[in-house]
Design an enzyme around this catalytic site. Structure first.
Site, mmCIF file in Angstrom:
data_model
loop_
_atom_site.group_PDB
_atom_site.id
_atom_site.type_symbol
_atom_site.label_atom_id
_atom_site.label_comp_id
_atom_site.label_asym_id
_atom_site.label_seq_id
_atom_site.Cartn_x
_atom_site.Cartn_y
_atom_site.Cartn_z
ATOM 1 N N GLU A 166 7.844 -7.130 -0.123
ATOM 2 C CA GLU A 166 8.950 -7.745 -0.307
ATOM 3 C C GLU A 166 10.083 -7.270 0.356
ATOM 4 O O GLU A 166 11.043 -6.720 -0.243
ATOM 5 C CB GLU A 166 9.388 -7.728 -1.659
ATOM 6 C CG GLU A 166 8.375 -8.372 -2.708
ATOM 7 C CD GLU A 166 8.746 -8.692 -4.197
ATOM 8 O OE1 GLU A 166 8.180 -9.488 -4.963
ATOM 9 O OE2 GLU A 166 9.679 -7.720 -4.417
ATOM 10 N N GLU A 357 1.041 -9.994 -5.964
ATOM 11 C CA GLU A 357 1.874 -9.908 -7.234
ATOM 12 C C GLU A 357 1.988 -11.343 -8.179
ATOM 13 O O GLU A 357 2.453 -12.064 -7.471
ATOM 14 C CB GLU A 357 3.173 -9.087 -7.087
ATOM 15 C CG GLU A 357 3.214 -7.622 -6.785
ATOM 16 C CD GLU A 357 4.546 -7.295 -6.863
ATOM 17 O OE1 GLU A 357 5.569 -7.727 -7.503
ATOM 18 O OE2 GLU A 357 4.843 -6.241 -6.231
#
Length: 452
Positions: A166, A357
């Site tokens: 991320e 995720e």
């Protein structure tokens, strides 16, 4: 009822991150990370919690792998702590740190579980932050050197790699908003950090490929489908600009060697520290794309320039206004996963994808019988997995799904107040208890599907 079945060979997994679970913050020569420093600044983290011990997975990783086996997982996404391997962010490797990850990888392979290794999940060595951190473009080269050290040690056993977790989140929260380590609030430094991270994607991929030419390499991108709040043309255009910024600022450079243009006044090239030749250096032709997704984003047009000069404002926080909320306040909106997978499939010519995720926070401690009854988490996973299956039926090449998270853990600025785990962790004793959701997820993995 009908049975929903996933493709043969589909990877069922769970995910964790080093700083959130390992503890052992100064053990065996590990250096200081930006999170080790950040948590020692009063008021930065709720209740001044620290990750010094966390789940103590550094000493208890075999228990964690036993939990993965009990849930019939075929993949484990974990991260390597950069300062555990290279304490000062440069120079020779710390042998004890690499030995730890070698034992972890070997134990996973012995258990028949694929190690999906994330090389950077937010724990930059503090020594590199002292030199400027991610806004310093030299950090891209330091990252490549670190990747080379890890690949030379583990590349003979690890075939699947995630370079960065991320990038949009750790640069925004760490350098623009300042609520994550290193806690800076500097717009120019933030834009410089985003460009250095894009350089690091290209440099890191080349370093890894040089060590193992057949490595399967990707990165984990935070993704949230952007929807116009209203039906006005201005809101539709604003949602597309916000999508270009929030979802593709790190993806377009890697795959196409170019930046999107979400800003009304043009991209801030000077603040980014952009140089001739950088568009070639930022290319990172990934073998797969990791998708980290939790919910959607509603967007409306802004008359005052909007967030970061995009002419757009995301409405509220973490989702829309229609679905139920997790304990973290995030909207439960399963369709977001289907929409994201379909858009990536359409916009990037059917890439191979893995959900790296997806999960939810609910505090559900074990009852007197020792059972953690978390039906809301089961409902969450059921809805999002049904959305993933619809995307597969529509032609998306989705190869795996990783629940966030295997364990309750240190949840960054929230400390230990949010619990995402399939397994409950007693932070006083370190004991793990599989929740009802963990049992349900294990059945899904064993049967490669579930009844709907």
């Amino acid at each position: 009822m009908t049975r929903l079945r996933f493709p043969d060979g589909f990877h069922w997994g769970a995910a964790t991150a080093a700083y959130q679970i390992e503890g052992a913050w100064r053990a065996d020569g590990k250096g200081e990370s930006i999170w080790d420093r950040f948590v020692r600044q009063p008021g930065r983290v709720k209740s001044d919690h620290r990750g010094d011990v966390a789940c103590d997975s550094y000493h208890r990783f075999e228990e964690d792998i036993a939990l993965l086996r009990a849930m019939h997982c075929s993949s484990y996404r974990f991260s390597i702590s950069w300062p555990r391997v290279q304490p000062k962010g440069k120079g020779e490797a710390n042998a004890a740190g690499l030995d730890y990850y070698g034992r972890l990888v070997d134990t996973l392979l012995d258990a028949g579980i694929r190690p999906l290794v994330t090389l950077y999940h937010w724990d930059l060595p503090q020594t590199l932050e002292n030199l400027g951190g991610w806004p310093n473009r030299d950090t891209a080269g330091r990252f490549a050197d670190y990747v080379d050290l890890v690949a030379r040690r583990l590349g003979d056993r690890v075939s699947d790699w995630v370079l960065l977790n991320e990038p949009g989140i750790f640069t925004t929260l760490g350098y623009l908003i300042g609520i994550h380590a290193p806690g800076r609030r500097d717009r120019d430094a933030f834009f410089a950090a985003t460009h250095t991270v894009n350089l690091a994607q290209g440099e890191g991929l080349r370093a890894l490929r040089a060590n193992r030419s057949d490595a399967r390499i990707g990165s984990a991108f935070h993704w949230s489908p952007c929807e116009p709040r209203g039906d006005h043309d201005e809101d539709v255009s604003a949602s597309e600009r916000w999508h270009a910024w929030a979802n593709t600022w790190f993806l377009e450079p890697a795959l196409h060697g170019r930046y999107p243009e979400p800003f009304l006044a043009g991209n801030p090239w000077e603040a980014m520290g952009f140089r001739d030749g950088d568009l070639e250096r930022i290319r990172a032709p990934y073998d797969f794309l990791g998708v980290n997704l939790y919910t959607r984003t509603l967007v409306e047009a802004a008359a005052d320039g909007g967030r970061l000069g995009t002419g757009a404002n995301p409405v509220g926080a973490f989702g829309g206004e229609d679905g139920p909320r997790t304990d973290f306040g995030w909207e439960v909106w399963p369709r977001a996963l289907e929409d994201a997978l379909l858009r990536i499939d359409r916009d990037y010519d059917r890439p191979t994808l893995e959900v790296t995720e997806n999960g939810c926070s609910y505090a559900t401690p074990p009852d007197p019988d020792g059972v953690a009854r978390d039906s809301a988490r089961i409902d969450f996973y059921r809805g999002y997995l049904e959305a993933a299956a619809r995307a597969i039926d529509a032609g998306v090449d989705l190869r795996g799904y990783h629940a966030w998270s295997l364990l309750d853990n240190f949840e960054w600025a929230e400390g230990y107040h949010q619990r995402f785990g399939l397994c409950w962790v007693d932070y006083e004793t370190g004991d793990r208890t599989q929740k009802e959701s963990g049992r349900w997820y294990g059945t899904v993995a064993a049967e490669n599907g579930f009844e709907t």
